[in-house]
Design a protein around this motif. Structure first.
Motif, PDB file in Angstrom:
ATOM      1  N   LEU A  69     -20.922 -39.445  31.402  1.00 21.11           N
ATOM      2  CA  LEU A  69     -20.190 -38.527  30.539  1.00 21.11           C
ATOM      3  C   LEU A  69     -19.695 -37.322  31.317  1.00 21.11           C
ATOM      4  N   LYS A  70     -20.586 -36.852  32.159  1.00 18.30           N
ATOM      5  CA  LYS A  70     -20.234 -35.676  32.963  1.00 18.30           C
ATOM      6  C   LYS A  70     -19.075 -36.001  33.905  1.00 18.30           C
ATOM      7  N   GLN A  71     -19.220 -37.202  34.477  1.00 19.12           N
ATOM      8  CA  GLN A  71     -18.182 -37.658  35.396  1.00 19.12           C
ATOM      9  C   GLN A  71     -16.832 -37.717  34.669  1.00 19.12           C
ATOM     10  N   LYS A  72     -16.924 -38.287  33.412  1.00 18.33           N
ATOM     11  CA  LYS A  72     -15.695 -38.433  32.617  1.00 18.33           C
ATOM     12  C   LYS A  72     -15.067 -37.061  32.367  1.00 18.33           C
ATOM     13  N   ASP A  73     -15.924 -36.107  31.899  1.00 15.26           N
ATOM     14  CA  ASP A  73     -15.402 -34.779  31.588  1.00 15.26           C
ATOM     15  C   ASP A  73     -14.793 -34.126  32.821  1.00 15.26           C
ATOM     16  N   ASP A 127      -9.274 -28.721  26.706  1.00 16.68           N
ATOM     17  CA  ASP A 127     -10.105 -27.994  25.730  1.00 16.68           C
ATOM     18  C   ASP A 127     -11.374 -28.788  25.402  1.00 16.68           C
ATOM     19  N   LEU A 128     -11.156 -30.083  25.122  1.00 16.00           N
ATOM     20  CA  LEU A 128     -12.297 -30.932  24.739  1.00 16.00           C
ATOM     21  C   LEU A 128     -13.321 -31.036  25.863  1.00 16.00           C
ATOM     22  N   ALA A 129     -12.770 -31.210  27.100  1.00 13.98           N
ATOM     23  CA  ALA A 129     -13.679 -31.324  28.242  1.00 13.98           C
ATOM     24  C   ALA A 129     -14.475 -30.038  28.410  1.00 13.98           C
ATOM     25  N   LYS A 130     -13.816 -28.913  28.168  1.00 18.45           N
ATOM     26  CA  LYS A 130     -14.494 -27.616  28.308  1.00 18.45           C
ATOM     27  C   LYS A 130     -15.613 -27.486  27.281  1.00 18.45           C
ATOM     28  N   LEU A 131     -15.279 -27.946  26.074  1.00 21.50           N
ATOM     29  CA  LEU A 131     -16.300 -27.857  25.018  1.00 21.50           C
ATOM     30  C   LEU A 131     -17.548 -28.655  25.396  1.00 21.50           C
ATOM     31  N   ASN A 132     -17.356 -29.742  26.112  1.00 21.57           N
ATOM     32  CA  ASN A 132     -18.509 -30.570  26.525  1.00 21.57           C
ATOM     33  C   ASN A 132     -19.277 -29.951  27.676  1.00 21.57           C
ATOM     34  N   SER A 133     -18.620 -29.112  28.429  1.00 19.73           N
ATOM     35  CA  SER A 133     -19.282 -28.559  29.619  1.00 19.73           C
ATOM     36  C   SER A 133     -20.305 -27.500  29.225  1.00 19.73           C
ATOM     37  N   SER A 134     -21.375 -27.494  30.003  1.00 17.18           N
ATOM     38  CA  SER A 134     -22.443 -26.549  29.694  1.00 17.18           C
ATOM     39  C   SER A 134     -22.029 -25.133  30.089  1.00 17.18           C
ATOM     40  N   LYS A 135     -20.949 -25.038  30.845  1.00 15.86           N
ATOM     41  CA  LYS A 135     -20.535 -23.706  31.306  1.00 15.86           C
ATOM     42  C   LYS A 135     -19.879 -22.900  30.191  1.00 15.86           C
ATOM     43  N   THR A 136     -19.345 -23.632  29.199  1.00 14.88           N
ATOM     44  CA  THR A 136     -18.678 -22.927  28.094  1.00 14.88           C
ATOM     45  C   THR A 136     -19.723 -22.294  27.186  1.00 14.88           C
ATOM     46  N   LYS A 137     -19.666 -20.986  27.092  1.00 15.98           N
ATOM     47  CA  LYS A 137     -20.649 -20.271  26.279  1.00 15.98           C
ATOM     48  C   LYS A 137     -20.010 -19.873  24.959  1.00 15.98           C
ATOM     49  N   PHE A 138     -20.728 -20.032  23.865  1.00 17.58           N
ATOM     50  CA  PHE A 138     -20.280 -19.583  22.557  1.00 17.58           C
ATOM     51  C   PHE A 138     -20.831 -18.201  22.290  1.00 17.58           C
ATOM     52  N   ILE A 139     -20.033 -17.369  21.702  1.00 19.25           N
ATOM     53  CA  ILE A 139     -20.526 -16.024  21.392  1.00 19.25           C
ATOM     54  C   ILE A 139     -20.655 -15.900  19.884  1.00 19.25           C
ATOM     55  N   PHE A 140     -21.890 -15.890  19.414  1.00 14.82           N
ATOM     56  CA  PHE A 140     -22.129 -15.895  17.963  1.00 14.82           C
ATOM     57  C   PHE A 140     -22.200 -14.483  17.426  1.00 14.82           C
ATOM     58  N   GLU A 141     -21.657 -14.294  16.266  1.00 14.24           N
ATOM     59  CA  GLU A 141     -21.799 -12.999  15.595  1.00 14.24           C
ATOM     60  C   GLU A 141     -21.701 -13.208  14.090  1.00 14.24           C
TER      61      GLU A 141
END
Ligand code: ADP
Length: 915
Positions: free
Chosen positions: A688-692, A748-762
């Protein structure tokens, strides 16, 4: 000595020298001479006995002299002397001994016997010698045994019989027990010379033993009666018990116990035992009695208490009888005959020389009284016990005690007289407790009677009953309710007795406040019920659980097993000698040491223990048992009594074993499975990682070269005037746009799968987010004539990454617009459920078929309608799904079918600050 004249030299006594002279002269004359004894004298003057043999000395066949041969006889003389002396001594012992001595020859004939022996059997010595053989004085039953065991086995083999017991028949035919010991004497050649025996009459000893046994039995009986009887309260029960005991000593007898009743001035029979037809017996016995007050004769049964009147008269020998007076001797004989009775044995009960009753035993014909002395002792004890019981009552009545009791009692005490017509008089005396409990002063009490105290609601019921009881038994116990001065109702237990107080018939009542007891009573009852229930369950459980129990008495090495243990150990109780050693022998050899050590250690540590071990059964089967053991120790710390519980756990052990094996197998399988899953998972993750990464890379690689196309194509379009060329460039431009769009969404989709993308909750207002997205897309809606209905309140707070949630709404709005034809309408709603908010985006568009629904959220999925649409990427919904999942929620679509519109739902975490 040579050359001396033997006869005058003084080396032999004068008497001897005369004897020698006559011998010598005989020899010299050629005659034979006897051997004689002479006495020589030593130099010291001692006399020495010599044997002298005179022989002739020949010369030319002629006797010329006599020669003497002397042999010193000192030793032989001494021996002979001693022998004679000992013979005398033994004869003396033989004759004087109190034991009987007898000599019997090989044929069994008596050769000699001492005086004791003769006396013992009542024969003279001559009579004994004339008996055929000693079997004539041996009872038949001993003959064969004596022949085999004593004669063949012992005497012939070892020459000595050992001490044994048998019997002799005396001259008068009486049989006496004796103790015998015999020896076999053989001559030089080893033939049987004679047999001699020592016999002792042990009649006395035997009788002693029997007596002791009997005595012991009697003692036990007496102790039993005394211990039991002293505990009994009820005099009738007590009489019945004593009667039964005596009856059991003389089974074929009738026993009657009668006691003097001072109130009635009568003798009453209080217990009858062993009577089969009591009414017959009594009717007959008391036929001529002046007092024929036989109560309730028809109701009399074998063991019933019976009250019967008669008069007590002393009879000779310190005994007292009820019948001596009422029945003539002849009548007695008649009754005896009628009932098959031969004797009436009666033991009087007396105290302080006053008769108060008797124990009568009527024996059946031919029966003897057994345990006479025990019956008399029981009667004595019984007298004392009765006295004590009566004394107890007397003590109660004693004034002094009464006063003391009165003042110190915590219970209320009331004394009042009894007026005619059973009406209670005013209280004459009350104690402190009565005042404390009820609040009246002693003076106030004096103005009151029990009727003023008793609660009128409940007293009507019990007062008549209580009065009846009082008159009949002299006392009554009942529960009542008293009313205190302040009106409180107090439940009390009343103990009322009739007494003489100041020479008046009075009643004394002791009352105890039982309000507390009443409350606890039912609790107690409940507990008891529960206890009984659990006891029942325990017993049942023990039975079901196959529990065995053993008891071990230390010091006696006495082991007692219950039936269940024998069952578990598969041992026949009859063939098992239960000791600790024999118990150890039943244990599997490999476990024996363990069991023994544990047991020893528990005794040392004074601790209980539980152990599981195997048994090795006779047929080599193995069983598992569990044992629990506890030991009691005396004050010096020595073990006294151990108790153990044994349970057969073979089935359990076998099941455990099977389970263990299955468990090991399962564990192995699990490990393999886990390993495989782990391998696959990491493989999938890696892929999966390879794919992303690949898509990301590809996206960037595609995006960059697209830039110049998109910038240059509009410029180029403006430079071209030919309409056909213009359209071709427009197609190129549209395609390049589509590619850029696709690439952007893919990245965008690949980024969402990556662990590097951080969500900022509020915490944000969901209503605001929706408004924001609507305002951004206002031209889209206006261009397409879409009516948007936002029903989400601005108070609805969610904990989200707002930018990403806006993206979700944008995608869903775009789709709603894209997939609507006739009616352009979008409705947005939100409601709370289970700590989250469920959001819906509804349209009235083309709808989704059941076949399409499961695939909507798959990457690059497009339904037929949008398959060739340049605006469709098939990535919008997967992106939404990923975003919602990152918020811990889920997304799904619902539609009633093609043409029926669609609704998209998703969940969001609710803000903690939302009220
Ligand atoms: P696309 O870019 O094709 O819209 P999406 O992933 O957003 O890709 O949607 C996937 C497919 O789901 C679409 O091709 C469409 O067929 C269907 N779809 C999405 N939204 C709707 C809707 N509101 N009504 C009907 N069909 C829809």
């Amino acid at each position: 000595m040579l050359g001396k004249n033997v006869f005058t030299s003084g080396i032999v006594t004068k008497k001897s020298s005369m004897k020698m002279l006559s011998i010598f002269s005989k020899v010299i004359r050629g005659n034979p001479a006897p051997i004689i004894e002479v006495e020589g004298i030593t130099k010291n003057g001692d006399l020495i006995p010599y044997e002298l043999r005179a022989v002739p000395l020949f010369k030319n066949k002629k006797v010329v002299a006599a020669q003497a041969i002397l042999r010193n006889l000192t030793e032989r003389k001494e021996n002979q002397h001693a022998l004679a002396k000992s013979k005398r001594k033994y004869r003396e012992i033989f004759n004087r001994s109190r034991d009987g001595f007898v000599m019997v020859d090989a044929t069994g004939q008596i050769i000699d016997a001492n005086e004791s022996y003769c006396k013992m059997l009542g024969f003279t010595l001559d009579e004994l010698k004339n008996l055929q053989d000693f079997y004539e004085i041996t009872p038949e039953k001993w003959r064969e045994w004596e022949q085999n065991e004593i004669w063949n086995n012992r005497l012939l083999k070892q020459g000595y019989s050992g001490r044994y017991e048998k019997e002799y028949i005396k001259k008068d035919g009486a049989i006496i027990p004796i103790e015998l010991e015999s020896y076999l004497v053989r001559d030089n050649k080893g033939n049987i010379d004679y047999l001699w025996g020592v016999a002792r009459d042990i009649t006395e000893r035997k009788n002693d033993e029997k007596e002791r046994e009997l005595h012991l039995k009697e003692m036990n009986l007496i102790t039993d009666v005394v211990v039991h009887a002293s505990r009994m309260q009820d005099i009738d029960k007590l009489c019945n018990y004593v009667g039964k005991t005596i009856h059991s000593l003389n089974e074929n007898s009738y026993v009657a116990i009668s006691l003097y009743d001072p109130k009635a001035e009568r003798i009453r029979i209080r217990a009858l035992c062993g009577f089969e037809s009591v009414s017959d017996l009594l009717n007959t016995l008391f036929k001529d009695s002046p007092v024929k007050n036989v109560v309730n004769l028809s109701k009399i049964q074998k063991d019933s208490q019976l009250y019967l009147s008669g008069q007590l008269r002393p009879v000779p020998g310190g005994l007292y009888a009820i019948m001596a007076d009422t029945l003539s001797k002849e009548k007695c004989r008649e009754v005896e005959k009628l009932l098959g009775i031969t004797a009436i044995y009666r033991v009087g009960l007396s105290l302080n020389k006053k008769p108060f009753g008797s124990i009568s035993i009527l024996l059946k014909q031919g029966e003897k009284i057994h345990f006479k002395s025990a019956i008399e002792t029981i009667a004595n004890h019984f007298s004392v016990i009765i006295h004590e019981k009566q004394a107890e009552v007397k003590v109660k009545k004693s004034r002094e005690q009464f006063q003391n009791l009165f003042d110190n009692l915590r219970d209320g005490v009331f004394v009042h007289s009894l007026l005619p017509g059973n009406r209670p008089g005013p209280f004459e005396q009350t104690n402190k407790a009565a005042s404390t409990i009820l609040g009246y002063s002693p003076e106030e009490f004096k103005e009151m009677s029990p009727w003023d105290l008793d609660d009128p609601d409940s007293s009507k019921e019990y007062i008549p009953k209580v009065m009846e009881q009082l008159k009949e038994n002299g006392e009554a116990v009942f529960e009542a309710v008293q009313v205190a001065k302040d009106g409180r109702k107090i439940p009390v237990e009343v103990n009322a007795s009739l007494i003489e107080y100041d020479e008046k018939q009075s009643i004394i009542s002791v009352t105890r406040d039982i309000s507390k007891r009443k409350k606890t009573e039912w609790k107690l009852r409940k507990n008891e019920e529960r206890l009984r229930e659990s006891e029942r369950n325990l017993k049942q459980a023990q039975k079901l659980a196959k529990l065995g129990r053993w008891d071990y008495i230390h010091g006696e090495d006495k082991l007692v097993w219950n039936e269940m243990i024998y069952d578990i150990f598969e041992i026949n109780p009859a063939s098992f000698d239960a000791t600790y050693e024999s118990f150890l022998a039943t244990i599997h050899p490999d476990d024996r040491k363990k069991v023994n050590d544990t047991w020893k250690k528990s005794l040392q540590d004074k601790d209980s223990y539980t152990i599981e071990h195997r048994l090795l059964l006779k047929d080599n089967r193995v069983k598992w048992v569990k044992e629990k053991c506890r030991t009691e120790f005396d004050e010096r710390g020595n073990p006294v009594h151990s108790t153990g519980i044994v349970q057969d756990i073979t089935d359990q052990k076998q099941a455990e074993e099977r389970l263990k094996k299955a468990h090991v197998k399962l564990k192995k399988m699990n490990q393999t499975l886990e390993k495989k899953v782990h391998e696959r998972t990491s493989e999938v993750q890696r892929l999966l990682k390879q794919k992303d990464e690949f898509i990301n890379q590809l996206g960037h690689d595609l995006k960059n070269p697209l830039g110049p196309f998109l910038q240059l194509l509009p410029i180029l379009e403006n430079h071209v005037s030919n309409e056909k060329d213009k359209r071709m460039i427009q197609v190129l431009h549209r395609n390049a746009n589509y590619m850029r769009n696709l690439v952007k969404k893919t990245i965008d989709l690949a980024k969402l799968n990556s662990s590097k993308t951080k969500f900022i909750f509020e915490d944000v207002s969901l209503g605001d987010i929706v408004d924001e997205v609507i305002s951004v897309n206002v031209s889209l809606f206006e261009d397409n004539g879409v009516i948007v209905e936002n029903n989400v309140s601005t108070d609805c707070l969610v904990h989200v990454d707002p930018l990403h949630i806006e993206e979700v709404f944008t995608n869903l709005f775009n789709n709603a617009v894209k997939y609507s034809t006739d009616e352009q309408w979008i409705g947005i709603d939100a409601f709370e459920k289970d700590n989250c908010v469920i959001v819906s985006v509804q349209d009235k568009g083309i709808g989704i078929s059941n076949e399409q629904l499961p695939f909507l959220f798959d990457e690059y999925y497009k339904a037929d309608s949008s398959r060739h649409d340049f605006d469709s990427s098939g990535l919008g919904l997967p992106i939404c799904k990923r975003i919602i999942e990152k918020h811990g929620g889920k997304i799904w679509a619902e539609s009633k079918g093609i043409g029926e519109g669609s609704t998209f739902y998703f969940t969001l975490p609710r803000s903690d600050n939302m009220s």
